[in-house]
Design a protein around this motif. Structure first.
Motif, PDB file in Angstrom:
ATOM      1  N   GLY A  37       0.794  -1.110   0.003  1.00  0.00           N
ATOM      2  CA  GLY A  37      -0.048   0.088   0.072  1.00  0.00           C
ATOM      3  C   GLY A  37       0.884   1.358  -0.094  1.00  0.00           C
ATOM      4  N   ASP A  38       2.083   1.011   0.237  1.00  0.00           N
ATOM      5  CA  ASP A  38       3.044   2.406  -0.015  1.00  0.00           C
ATOM      6  C   ASP A  38       2.970   2.934  -1.161  1.00  0.00           C
ATOM      7  N   GLU A  39       2.991   4.190  -1.363  1.00  0.00           N
ATOM      8  CA  GLU A  39       3.261   5.093  -2.425  1.00  0.00           C
ATOM      9  C   GLU A  39       4.484   5.671  -2.363  1.00  0.00           C
ATOM     10  N   LEU A  40       5.378   5.304  -3.099  1.00  0.00           N
ATOM     11  CA  LEU A  40       6.832   5.868  -2.953  1.00  0.00           C
ATOM     12  C   LEU A  40       7.302   6.985  -4.157  1.00  0.00           C
ATOM     13  N   VAL A  41       8.079   7.809  -3.576  1.00  0.00           N
ATOM     14  CA  VAL A  41       8.676   8.547  -4.856  1.00  0.00           C
ATOM     15  C   VAL A  41      10.089   8.623  -4.515  1.00  0.00           C
ATOM     16  N   CYS A  42      10.912   8.569  -5.766  1.00  0.00           N
ATOM     17  CA  CYS A  42      12.352   8.506  -5.750  1.00  0.00           C
ATOM     18  C   CYS A  42      12.939   9.720  -5.962  1.00  0.00           C
ATOM     19  N   HIS A  43      13.949  10.236  -5.375  1.00  0.00           N
ATOM     20  CA  HIS A  43      14.593  11.439  -5.414  1.00  0.00           C
ATOM     21  C   HIS A  43      16.063  11.178  -5.702  1.00  0.00           C
ATOM     22  N   LEU A  44      16.448  11.251  -7.039  1.00  0.00           N
ATOM     23  CA  LEU A  44      17.926  10.769  -7.237  1.00  0.00           C
ATOM     24  C   LEU A  44      18.857  11.906  -7.350  1.00  0.00           C
ATOM     25  N   THR A  45      19.920  11.814  -6.953  1.00  0.00           N
ATOM     26  CA  THR A  45      21.056  13.154  -6.724  1.00  0.00           C
ATOM     27  C   THR A  45      22.367  12.386  -7.475  1.00  0.00           C
ATOM     28  N   ILE A  46      22.967  13.181  -8.355  1.00  0.00           N
ATOM     29  CA  ILE A  46      24.368  12.741  -8.681  1.00  0.00           C
ATOM     30  C   ILE A  46      25.274  13.269  -7.683  1.00  0.00           C
ATOM     31  N   GLU A  47      25.873  12.314  -6.792  1.00  0.00           N
ATOM     32  CA  GLU A  47      26.899  13.162  -5.484  1.00  0.00           C
ATOM     33  C   GLU A  47      28.153  13.184  -6.115  1.00  0.00           C
ATOM     34  N   GLU A  48      28.631  12.541  -7.046  1.00  0.00           N
ATOM     35  CA  GLU A  48      30.079  12.582  -7.405  1.00  0.00           C
ATOM     36  C   GLU A  48      30.435  12.018  -8.707  1.00  0.00           C
ATOM     37  N   ILE A  49      31.038  12.628  -9.365  1.00  0.00           N
ATOM     38  CA  ILE A  49      31.686  11.991 -10.761  1.00  0.00           C
ATOM     39  C   ILE A  49      32.982  12.287 -10.799  1.00  0.00           C
ATOM     40  N   THR A  50      33.887  11.301 -10.851  1.00  0.00           N
ATOM     41  CA  THR A  50      35.184  11.218 -10.817  1.00  0.00           C
ATOM     42  C   THR A  50      36.053  10.495 -12.056  1.00  0.00           C
ATOM     43  N   GLN A  51      37.156  10.706 -12.135  1.00  0.00           N
ATOM     44  CA  GLN A  51      37.998  10.055 -13.375  1.00  0.00           C
ATOM     45  C   GLN A  51      39.427   9.616 -12.722  1.00  0.00           C
ATOM     46  N   GLU A  70       7.547  10.856   4.161  1.00  0.00           N
ATOM     47  CA  GLU A  70       8.047   9.929   5.280  1.00  0.00           C
ATOM     48  C   GLU A  70       9.462   9.324   4.617  1.00  0.00           C
ATOM     49  N   PRO A  71      10.483   9.217   5.169  1.00  0.00           N
ATOM     50  CA  PRO A  71      11.815   8.714   4.599  1.00  0.00           C
ATOM     51  C   PRO A  71      11.574   7.154   4.727  1.00  0.00           C
ATOM     52  N   VAL A  72      11.903   6.191   3.604  1.00  0.00           N
ATOM     53  CA  VAL A  72      11.914   4.788   3.741  1.00  0.00           C
ATOM     54  C   VAL A  72      13.427   4.421   3.727  1.00  0.00           C
ATOM     55  N   VAL A  73      13.947   4.615   2.578  1.00  0.00           N
ATOM     56  CA  VAL A  73      15.396   4.186   2.508  1.00  0.00           C
ATOM     57  C   VAL A  73      16.233   4.952   1.580  1.00  0.00           C
ATOM     58  N   THR A  74      17.496   5.071   1.962  1.00  0.00           N
ATOM     59  CA  THR A  74      18.493   5.761   0.894  1.00  0.00           C
ATOM     60  C   THR A  74      19.159   4.678   0.269  1.00  0.00           C
ATOM     61  N   MET A  75      19.557   4.995  -0.918  1.00  0.00           N
ATOM     62  CA  MET A  75      20.516   3.936  -1.661  1.00  0.00           C
ATOM     63  C   MET A  75      21.383   4.751  -2.303  1.00  0.00           C
ATOM     64  N   TRP A  76      22.640   4.327  -2.217  1.00  0.00           N
ATOM     65  CA  TRP A  76      23.802   4.780  -3.075  1.00  0.00           C
ATOM     66  C   TRP A  76      24.223   3.816  -3.919  1.00  0.00           C
ATOM     67  N   SER A  77      24.838   4.140  -5.130  1.00  0.00           N
ATOM     68  CA  SER A  77      25.143   3.201  -6.306  1.00  0.00           C
ATOM     69  C   SER A  77      26.297   3.920  -6.949  1.00  0.00           C
ATOM     70  N   LYS A  78      27.235   2.968  -7.391  1.00  0.00           N
ATOM     71  CA  LYS A  78      28.457   3.650  -8.014  1.00  0.00           C
ATOM     72  C   LYS A  78      28.380   2.615  -9.246  1.00  0.00           C
ATOM     73  N   ILE A  79      28.617   3.377 -10.444  1.00  0.00           N
ATOM     74  CA  ILE A  79      28.898   2.661 -11.608  1.00  0.00           C
ATOM     75  C   ILE A  79      30.212   3.065 -12.214  1.00  0.00           C
ATOM     76  N   VAL A  80      30.846   2.448 -13.098  1.00  0.00           N
ATOM     77  CA  VAL A  80      32.283   2.689 -13.590  1.00  0.00           C
ATOM     78  C   VAL A  80      31.950   2.452 -15.246  1.00  0.00           C
ATOM     79  N   VAL A  81      32.281   3.631 -15.934  1.00  0.00           N
ATOM     80  CA  VAL A  81      32.280   3.846 -17.188  1.00  0.00           C
ATOM     81  C   VAL A  81      33.563   3.617 -17.555  1.00  0.00           C
ATOM     82  N   ARG A  82      34.004   2.507 -18.319  1.00  0.00           N
ATOM     83  CA  ARG A  82      35.270   2.073 -18.790  1.00  0.00           C
ATOM     84  C   ARG A  82      35.662   3.067 -19.833  1.00  0.00           C
ATOM     85  N   GLY A  83      37.119   3.238 -19.880  1.00  0.00           N
ATOM     86  CA  GLY A  83      37.666   4.080 -21.064  1.00  0.00           C
ATOM     87  C   GLY A  83      37.868   3.412 -22.144  1.00  0.00           C
ATOM     88  N   GLU A  84      38.135   4.055 -23.200  1.00  0.00           N
ATOM     89  CA  GLU A  84      38.307   3.392 -24.571  1.00  0.00           C
ATOM     90  C   GLU A  84      39.398   2.486 -24.715  1.00  0.00           C
TER      91      GLU A  84
END
Length: 85
Positions: A37-51, A70-84
């Motif tokens: 029954g929860d209706e959830l909303v996600c707010h995504l923020t880019i925290e950091e971009i490094t090389q 009402e806060p439910v969960v905070t998720m952090w995710s990191k992806i790697v974009v490989r160089g050429e």
């Protein structure tokens, strides 16, 4: 949350080449469980971009809240974009 992430990663201004993406770290901080029954909303923020070493590292934070704010969960995710190389 997946839909919010796709909007960021397909943004032409950010320029992420999905064919070069490798999943990195992911972590969660729950405030409370998600219940039926929860209706959830996600707010995504880019925290950091490094090389490093010719690779790009993108860290995002997603705040998941109920429609009442009402806060439910905070998720952090990191992806790697490989160089050429």
């Amino acid at each position: 949350s997946e839909r919010a992430s796709q909007r960021v990663f397909t943004d032409p201004e950010l320029g992420v080449d999905f064919s070069r993406v490798v999943p990195g770290d992911q972590r969660f901080a729950y405030v409370r469980p998600v219940v039926a029954g929860d209706e959830l909303v996600c707010h995504l923020t880019i925290e950091e971009i490094t090389q490093r070493g010719g690779h790009d590292f993108l860290t995002t934070r997603t705040e998941v809240v109920t429609t009442a704010g009402e806060p439910v969960v905070t998720m952090w995710s990191k992806i790697v974009v490989r160089g050429e190389g």
